[in-house]
Design a protein around this motif. Structure first.
Motif, PDB file in Angstrom:
ATOM      1  N   ASP A  76       9.396  -7.570   7.348  1.00 17.29           N
ATOM      2  CA  ASP A  76       8.694  -8.220   8.459  1.00 17.29           C
ATOM      3  C   ASP A  76       8.683  -9.746   8.335  1.00 17.29           C
ATOM      4  OD1 ASP A  76       7.111  -8.169   6.263  1.00 17.29           O
ATOM      5  OD2 ASP A  76       5.297  -7.525   7.288  1.00 17.29           O
ATOM      6  N   CYS A  77       9.483 -10.288   7.427  1.00 13.78           N
ATOM      7  CA  CYS A  77       9.651 -11.741   7.238  1.00 13.78           C
ATOM      8  C   CYS A  77       8.328 -12.451   6.945  1.00 13.78           C
ATOM      9  CB  CYS A  77      10.323 -12.361   8.453  1.00 13.78           C
ATOM     10  SG  CYS A  77      12.003 -11.791   8.691  1.00 13.78           S
ATOM     11  N   VAL A  78       7.508 -11.835   6.126  1.00 10.14           N
ATOM     12  CA  VAL A  78       6.232 -12.431   5.739  1.00 10.14           C
ATOM     13  C   VAL A  78       6.283 -12.703   4.241  1.00 10.14           C
ATOM     14  CG1 VAL A  78       3.760 -12.051   5.536  1.00 10.14           C
ATOM     15  CG2 VAL A  78       4.972 -11.253   7.552  1.00 10.14           C
ATOM     16  N   LYS A  79       5.929 -13.912   3.885  1.00  7.05           N
ATOM     17  CA  LYS A  79       5.919 -14.294   2.484  1.00  7.05           C
ATOM     18  C   LYS A  79       4.502 -14.123   1.945  1.00  7.05           C
ATOM     19  CE  LYS A  79       7.796 -17.950  -0.357  1.00  7.05           C
ATOM     20  NZ  LYS A  79       8.431 -19.243  -0.335  1.00  7.05           N
ATOM     21  N   THR A  80       4.343 -13.395   0.855  1.00 11.37           N
ATOM     22  CA  THR A  80       3.024 -13.172   0.284  1.00 11.37           C
ATOM     23  C   THR A  80       2.895 -13.949  -1.018  1.00 11.37           C
ATOM     24  OG1 THR A  80       3.788 -11.218  -0.876  1.00 11.37           O
ATOM     25  CG2 THR A  80       2.796 -10.884   1.276  1.00 11.37           C
ATOM     26  N   VAL A  81       1.704 -14.460  -1.240  1.00 12.49           N
ATOM     27  CA  VAL A  81       1.407 -15.204  -2.457  1.00 12.49           C
ATOM     28  C   VAL A  81       0.340 -14.445  -3.216  1.00 12.49           C
ATOM     29  CG1 VAL A  81       0.534 -17.377  -3.374  1.00 12.49           C
ATOM     30  CG2 VAL A  81       1.971 -17.376  -1.339  1.00 12.49           C
ATOM     31  N   GLN A  82       0.583 -14.200  -4.485  1.00 11.28           N
ATOM     32  CA  GLN A  82      -0.395 -13.498  -5.304  1.00 11.28           C
ATOM     33  C   GLN A  82      -1.025 -14.489  -6.273  1.00 11.28           C
ATOM     34  OE1 GLN A  82       1.642 -10.299  -7.222  1.00 11.28           O
ATOM     35  NE2 GLN A  82       1.675  -9.043  -5.380  1.00 11.28           N
ATOM     36  N   ARG A  83      -2.351 -14.459  -6.338  1.00 14.13           N
ATOM     37  CA  ARG A  83      -3.081 -15.318  -7.267  1.00 14.13           C
ATOM     38  C   ARG A  83      -3.641 -14.468  -8.392  1.00 14.13           C
ATOM     39  NH1 ARG A  83      -6.093 -20.163  -4.833  1.00 14.13           N
ATOM     40  NH2 ARG A  83      -7.613 -19.516  -6.359  1.00 14.13           N
ATOM     41  N   HIS A  84      -3.788 -15.078  -9.538  1.00 14.75           N
ATOM     42  CA  HIS A  84      -4.372 -14.366 -10.667  1.00 14.75           C
ATOM     43  C   HIS A  84      -5.828 -14.043 -10.368  1.00 14.75           C
ATOM     44  CE1 HIS A  84      -5.820 -13.595 -14.759  1.00 14.75           C
ATOM     45  NE2 HIS A  84      -4.567 -13.256 -14.998  1.00 14.75           N
ATOM     46  N   ILE A  85      -6.341 -13.001 -10.996  1.00 15.14           N
ATOM     47  CA  ILE A  85      -7.695 -12.535 -10.708  1.00 15.14           C
ATOM     48  C   ILE A  85      -8.745 -13.587 -11.072  1.00 15.14           C
ATOM     49  CG2 ILE A  85      -7.949 -11.379 -12.935  1.00 15.14           C
ATOM     50  CD1 ILE A  85      -9.449  -9.148 -11.447  1.00 15.14           C
ATOM     51  N   TRP A  86      -8.459 -14.434 -12.067  1.00 15.35           N
ATOM     52  CA  TRP A  86      -9.421 -15.449 -12.501  1.00 15.35           C
ATOM     53  C   TRP A  86      -9.137 -16.832 -11.938  1.00 15.35           C
ATOM     54  CZ3 TRP A  86      -8.735 -13.557 -18.126  1.00 15.35           C
ATOM     55  CH2 TRP A  86      -9.452 -12.377 -18.305  1.00 15.35           C
TER      56      TRP A  86
END
Length: 73
Positions: A9-19
């Motif tokens: 779906d051409c969406v870029k996701t960013v994951q952040r660390h839990i802390w």
């Protein structure tokens, strides 16, 4: 788009660390006037102990490698 993401779906996701939120809070607090004064005191007290250990007690270099051998020394 094909260089930025490979999702369907051409969406870029960013994951952040839990802390990461707590880390950001700590960074913000570090620049308050109260903690800037504390950091100046740290240079005078804590860092001075390490500098003395290195200079006066031959802890700048070691002849051995590994924690066990250095601890024995």
């Amino acid at each position: 788009r094909h260089l930025c993401t490979h999702s369907k779906d051409c969406v870029k996701t960013v994951q952040r660390h839990i802390w990461k939120d707590y880390e950001d809070l700590a960074d913000d607090v570090r620049y308050t006037p109260k903690y800037q004064k504390l950091y100046k005191r740290r240079k005078e007290t804590i860092e001075r102990v390490f500098a003395d250990a290195k200079e006066k007690h031959a802890m700048r270099y070691t002849q051995y490698r590994g924690l066990a051998q250095v601890s024995n020394w």
